[in-house]
Design an enzyme around this catalytic site. Structure first.
Site, PDB file in Angstrom:
ATOM      1  N   LYS A  41     107.333 -55.847  27.557  1.00 25.28           N
ATOM      2  CA  LYS A  41     106.922 -56.152  26.191  1.00 25.28           C
ATOM      3  C   LYS A  41     107.847 -57.206  25.582  1.00 25.28           C
ATOM      4  O   LYS A  41     109.050 -57.171  25.792  1.00 25.28           O
ATOM      5  CB  LYS A  41     106.956 -54.859  25.366  1.00 25.28           C
ATOM      6  CG  LYS A  41     106.181 -54.928  24.083  1.00 25.28           C
ATOM      7  CD  LYS A  41     106.084 -53.535  23.458  1.00 25.28           C
ATOM      8  CE  LYS A  41     105.383 -53.613  22.134  1.00 25.28           C
ATOM      9  NZ  LYS A  41     105.348 -52.323  21.449  1.00 25.28           N
ATOM     10  N   SER A 127     104.500 -52.187  12.034  1.00 21.11           N
ATOM     11  CA  SER A 127     105.459 -53.194  12.514  1.00 21.11           C
ATOM     12  C   SER A 127     104.748 -54.506  12.825  1.00 21.11           C
ATOM     13  O   SER A 127     105.291 -55.584  12.581  1.00 21.11           O
ATOM     14  CB  SER A 127     106.200 -52.682  13.747  1.00 21.11           C
ATOM     15  OG  SER A 127     107.051 -51.627  13.398  1.00 21.11           O
TER      16      SER A 127
END
Length: 151
Positions: A41, A127
């Site tokens: 990620k 987020s």
């Protein structure tokens, strides 16, 4: 000791996360905020920055610990002797996603998942929305704890 693990990527921590953690410490003796490490990620903030944001936000709260971990969340719970996973729910989509994970975790272990509904004032914050506001030079400070600073 009633220890709960609050896992996430916290890229960055939001006011929604902050609210769930603050409410969680009323239910548990200790809340371990666990930043998951996923090498595949791409994050906006480094692992160390994310950890610092959370530590600074809770510097005066002895019932909060901040750690990083790799692997399955239930395995990490066993490692640190946490019997609960704490999760926040913003909407029905969150519930469906989190329910599947909670059922899987119960199949793999004896860990219980405890869900708290986010406060109405923070239920829209994620987020990914915060990162988008930051990328577009918007005022992100209304969405995150004061400890989150963009360089």
């Amino acid at each position: 000791m009633r220890r709960a693990l609050f896992p996430g990527s916290f890229d960055p921590i939001t006011n929604g996360h902050y609210d769930i953690i603050k409410r969680g410490i009323k239910l548990f003796d200790e809340v371990v905020v666990a930043i998951g490490v996923n090498s595949s990620k791409k994050y906006m903030f480094s692992l160390e920055e994310r950890k610092q944001f959370i530590e600074e936000a809770f510097k005066d709260e002895p019932k909060i610990k901040v750690v990083t971990y790799k692997g399955l969340t239930v395995d990490f719970c066993k490692e640190i002797d946490a019997d609960f996973i704490l999760r926040g729910l913003r909407n029905p989509a969150d519930f469906e996603f989190e329910k599947a994970i909670a059922h899987t975790n119960r199949k793999l272990s004896t860990i219980e998942t405890v869900f708290l509904l986010t406060a109405a004032r923070t239920s829209f914050i994620s987020s990914s929305i915060v990162r988008d506001v930051i990328k577009n030079n918007g005022d992100y400070t209304k969405l995150v704890p004061k400890s989150v600073r963009v360089k």
